[in-house]
Write a protein that holds these residues in place. Structure first.
Motif, mmCIF file in Angstrom:
data_model
loop_
_atom_site.group_PDB
_atom_site.id
_atom_site.type_symbol
_atom_site.label_atom_id
_atom_site.label_comp_id
_atom_site.label_asym_id
_atom_site.label_seq_id
_atom_site.Cartn_x
_atom_site.Cartn_y
_atom_site.Cartn_z
ATOM 1 N N GLY A 12 6.591 -2.330 1.222
ATOM 2 C CA GLY A 12 6.337 -3.764 1.375
ATOM 3 C C GLY A 12 4.920 -4.123 0.960
ATOM 4 O O GLY A 12 4.684 -5.141 0.302
ATOM 5 N N LEU A 13 3.975 -3.268 1.325
ATOM 6 C CA LEU A 13 2.573 -3.487 0.969
ATOM 7 C C LEU A 13 2.383 -3.430 -0.551
ATOM 8 O O LEU A 13 1.693 -4.263 -1.141
ATOM 9 C CB LEU A 13 1.700 -2.418 1.638
ATOM 10 N N ALA A 14 3.047 -2.473 -1.201
ATOM 11 C CA ALA A 14 2.972 -2.348 -2.658
ATOM 12 C C ALA A 14 3.500 -3.620 -3.321
ATOM 13 O O ALA A 14 2.947 -4.087 -4.318
ATOM 14 C CB ALA A 14 3.775 -1.128 -3.124
ATOM 15 N N GLN A 15 4.557 -4.188 -2.744
ATOM 16 C CA GLN A 15 5.098 -5.413 -3.326
ATOM 17 C C GLN A 15 4.081 -6.553 -3.206
ATOM 18 O O GLN A 15 3.856 -7.286 -4.165
ATOM 19 C CB GLN A 15 6.413 -5.812 -2.657
ATOM 20 N N ARG A 16 3.470 -6.666 -2.025
ATOM 21 C CA ARG A 16 2.488 -7.741 -1.828
ATOM 22 C C ARG A 16 1.276 -7.558 -2.734
ATOM 23 O O ARG A 16 0.614 -8.528 -3.109
ATOM 24 C CB ARG A 16 2.074 -7.816 -0.356
ATOM 25 N N ALA A 17 1.004 -6.294 -3.110
ATOM 26 C CA ALA A 17 -0.131 -6.011 -3.996
ATOM 27 C C ALA A 17 0.277 -6.085 -5.477
ATOM 28 O O ALA A 17 -0.499 -5.715 -6.345
ATOM 29 C CB ALA A 17 -0.692 -4.628 -3.672
ATOM 30 N N ASN A 18 1.483 -6.549 -5.732
ATOM 31 C CA ASN A 18 2.018 -6.633 -7.106
ATOM 32 C C ASN A 18 2.030 -5.278 -7.815
ATOM 33 O O ASN A 18 1.768 -5.191 -9.002
ATOM 34 C CB ASN A 18 1.230 -7.658 -7.942
ATOM 35 N N LYS A 19 2.314 -4.230 -7.079
ATOM 36 C CA LYS A 19 2.385 -2.884 -7.649
ATOM 37 C C LYS A 19 3.813 -2.359 -7.575
ATOM 38 O O LYS A 19 4.049 -1.160 -7.607
ATOM 39 C CB LYS A 19 1.459 -1.913 -6.887
ATOM 40 N N LEU A 20 4.779 -3.288 -7.450
ATOM 41 C CA LEU A 20 6.161 -2.897 -7.309
ATOM 42 C C LEU A 20 7.042 -3.830 -8.133
ATOM 43 O O LEU A 20 6.796 -5.030 -8.184
ATOM 44 C CB LEU A 20 6.550 -2.977 -5.822
ATOM 45 N N ALA A 36 6.874 2.473 -14.653
ATOM 46 C CA ALA A 36 7.339 2.979 -13.358
ATOM 47 C C ALA A 36 6.766 4.369 -13.106
ATOM 48 O O ALA A 36 6.809 5.235 -13.979
ATOM 49 C CB ALA A 36 8.854 3.023 -13.325
ATOM 50 N N LYS A 37 6.198 4.578 -11.917
ATOM 51 C CA LYS A 37 5.657 5.886 -11.545
ATOM 52 C C LYS A 37 6.609 6.598 -10.579
ATOM 53 O O LYS A 37 6.583 7.813 -10.451
ATOM 54 C CB LYS A 37 4.294 5.735 -10.863
ATOM 55 N N LEU A 38 7.422 5.813 -9.856
ATOM 56 C CA LEU A 38 8.391 6.371 -8.927
ATOM 57 C C LEU A 38 9.459 5.310 -8.705
ATOM 58 O O LEU A 38 9.135 4.139 -8.560
ATOM 59 C CB LEU A 38 7.726 6.731 -7.596
ATOM 60 N N GLY A 90 -1.608 5.424 -6.861
ATOM 61 C CA GLY A 90 -2.097 5.559 -5.484
ATOM 62 C C GLY A 90 -0.996 5.349 -4.465
ATOM 63 O O GLY A 90 -0.869 6.105 -3.500
ATOM 64 N N PHE A 91 -0.173 4.307 -4.668
ATOM 65 C CA PHE A 91 0.946 4.052 -3.763
ATOM 66 C C PHE A 91 1.957 5.195 -3.829
ATOM 67 O O PHE A 91 2.515 5.600 -2.808
ATOM 68 C CB PHE A 91 1.642 2.724 -4.103
ATOM 69 N N VAL A 92 2.173 5.722 -5.030
ATOM 70 C CA VAL A 92 3.130 6.825 -5.197
ATOM 71 C C VAL A 92 2.671 8.038 -4.408
ATOM 72 O O VAL A 92 3.437 8.651 -3.668
ATOM 73 C CB VAL A 92 3.318 7.175 -6.693
ATOM 74 N N GLN A 93 1.379 8.381 -4.521
ATOM 75 C CA GLN A 93 0.840 9.531 -3.786
ATOM 76 C C GLN A 93 0.993 9.344 -2.287
ATOM 77 O O GLN A 93 1.402 10.249 -1.576
ATOM 78 C CB GLN A 93 -0.634 9.746 -4.127
ATOM 79 N N SER A 94 0.640 8.148 -1.806
ATOM 80 C CA SER A 94 0.747 7.868 -0.365
ATOM 81 C C SER A 94 2.196 7.982 0.093
ATOM 82 O O SER A 94 2.483 8.553 1.160
ATOM 83 C CB SER A 94 0.233 6.471 -0.037
#
Length: 99
Positions: A12-20, A36-38, A90-94
């Motif tokens: 959800g956070l990734a979406q809000r950060a426009n990283k999804l 796409a990374k994941l 970064g989101f993928v690693q987390s």
């Protein structure tokens, strides 16, 4: 809070950060363009959809996660989705640490 809940919060956070990216067509496009990374696909997605994304991700060497249901993904994103893709390393690693 268990790691699955934390993982869904991160999505959800990734979406809000426009990283999804979400939605089948956009995710396919992001896979082809190596954005796409994941990829996350719902565990209860249709066989056709699952096969399509598994094949694409394998071909482009992109990790794919299918441990969340459509309901869980939709709830995390705030809209009805079967598939989404993270575009930020970064989101993928987390996320991979949590899974």
């Amino acid at each position: 809070m268990n790691s699955n809940e934390r993982a869904l919060n991160l999505i959800g956070l990734a979406q809000r950060a426009n990283k999804l990216i979400s939605g089948e067509d956009l995710v396919l496009k992001s896979i082809r363009s190596n954005q796409a990374k994941l990829v996350l696909i719902a565990s209860n997605a249709s066989d056709n959809a699952r096969k399509q994304f598994l094949n694409k991700c394998e071909y482009y060497n992109i990790p794919i996660v299918n441990q969340f249901s459509r309901e869980q993904l939709s709830h995390a994103l705030g809209k009805d989705r079967t598939v989404c893709a993270l575009t930020d390393g970064g989101f993928v690693q987390s996320l991979q640490k949590l899974l």
